[in-house]
Scaffold this active site. Sequence first.
Site, PDB file in Angstrom:
ATOM      1  CB  ALA A 191       2.259  -1.097  10.667  1.00 38.00           C
ATOM      2  CG  ASP A 247      -6.760  -5.400   4.964  1.00 39.27           C
ATOM      3  OD1 ASP A 247      -6.383  -5.248   6.142  1.00 39.27           O
ATOM      4  OD2 ASP A 247      -7.374  -4.526   4.323  1.00 39.27           O
ATOM      5  CE  LYS A 288      -9.361  -4.465  13.285  1.00 38.47           C
ATOM      6  NZ  LYS A 288      -8.271  -3.968  12.412  1.00 38.47           N
ATOM      7  CG  ASN A 343      -0.201  -0.195   2.510  1.00 36.84           C
ATOM      8  OD1 ASN A 343       0.645   0.610   2.870  1.00 36.84           O
ATOM      9  ND2 ASN A 343      -0.509  -1.284   3.227  1.00 36.84           N
TER      10      ASN A 343
END
Length: 430
Positions: free
Chosen positions: A294, A298, A362, A229
Amino acid sequence: MSQLNPMPTLFGKRVLLGVSAGIAAYKSAHLARLLKKASCEVRVVMTEGAQAFITPLTLQALTGEAVRTSLLDPEAEAGMGHIELARWAELILVAPATADVMARLAHGHADDLLTTLCLASDADCIMAPAMNQAMWAHPATQANVATLHRLGWRLLGPDGGEQACGDVGPGRMREPEALVAELSMAPQDAPSSTAPDVAPTVRDAEALRVTITAGPTHEALDPVRYLSNHSSGKMGYALAEAWARRGAQVHLISGPVSLATPSGVERVDVTSASEMLAAAEHAAAESDIFIGCAAVADYRAEHIAEHKLKKTDAHETLTLTLVKNPDIVAEIAARSPRPLVIGFAAETQNVERYARDKLTRKGMDMIVANDVSQAGLGFGADDNAALLLWRDGDDTDSQALPPQPKTTLADAIVDRVLTLYAHRAPMAHD
């Protein structure tokens, strides 16, 4: 540039602007003007050396107040003028703060009017460091930085970039607009060490162990290609530098970037998400705070080709089978015991909704969300804006940080994390 409107936290505030002897003193004139525009009462004190860079008359014209330059001014001292000035100030802002004035304040010297006022005042004390990058990185300066934090000083900057001497690196005084933006934050957004619900060491990270992940990951497809990315790592590295300035032991786990390791930071280089997870799990076991900055890919290829994938005339398309990478922040948050866990969310739409979902799903303590679709912000840029969301019992609180240099943003994020840690430290390793 947007017009600066008076903020409740600055309106009518009595600001004592201290100007010391650095080339960045030219920025002090603009800073004084912006403070006046924000409806502050501004009085200026200059060191003797500062007058070689900018004249007292300039600052007097901008503030409408006489500029004080001498501790031993017989006319002023007839009424103990320096004590009256120290009592008058609600906020002392030293900008620029040279290495010399920082050293003198760190060691309690009071050999001129500016340092005497700083010692004699109960005002909030803030400084904007400005010096050559080598001077900033010197261990003596960094030791003084840690001491100043312990004494209650708040440091804004320095920023990185090209310097007047031609060097490139951290040491530039933060721009006046960014300084005023920081000062304009509401009290809950910029916690004071005197607030009853904030631990007295909220700005002192010397004993803390902080792990930060930064940059992208590269997920190999074959020996020459990979998935990745646009992350540059600048935000994570700015956070590492900010924590190190506060005296924390910083462990930086970095994906592939072209950035220099910040002074005082221990860096481990990784490439893939799996490597980053292994390094993060190892470091988290010894950390008080974990920050997942970071931009982890995925997905990764289910199978990595042993040799370079060849383009052939017979096939117009190439099909890849991808599998999910581990969610590093969620893995660390699920540990028991675990550190305080902070995550990041780079979004292009529905930023707050997606961030709130990630915060809960999460199991993080705080999330820093930003809209990477905005031009000039986010991936690869030097500036960023962010929405901070954190859990407060059953509720979620928030703080919006306006566009600003990532170095400035990092300090604001560190302030919020330190406040969370101060409140939750007894539970951090349950």
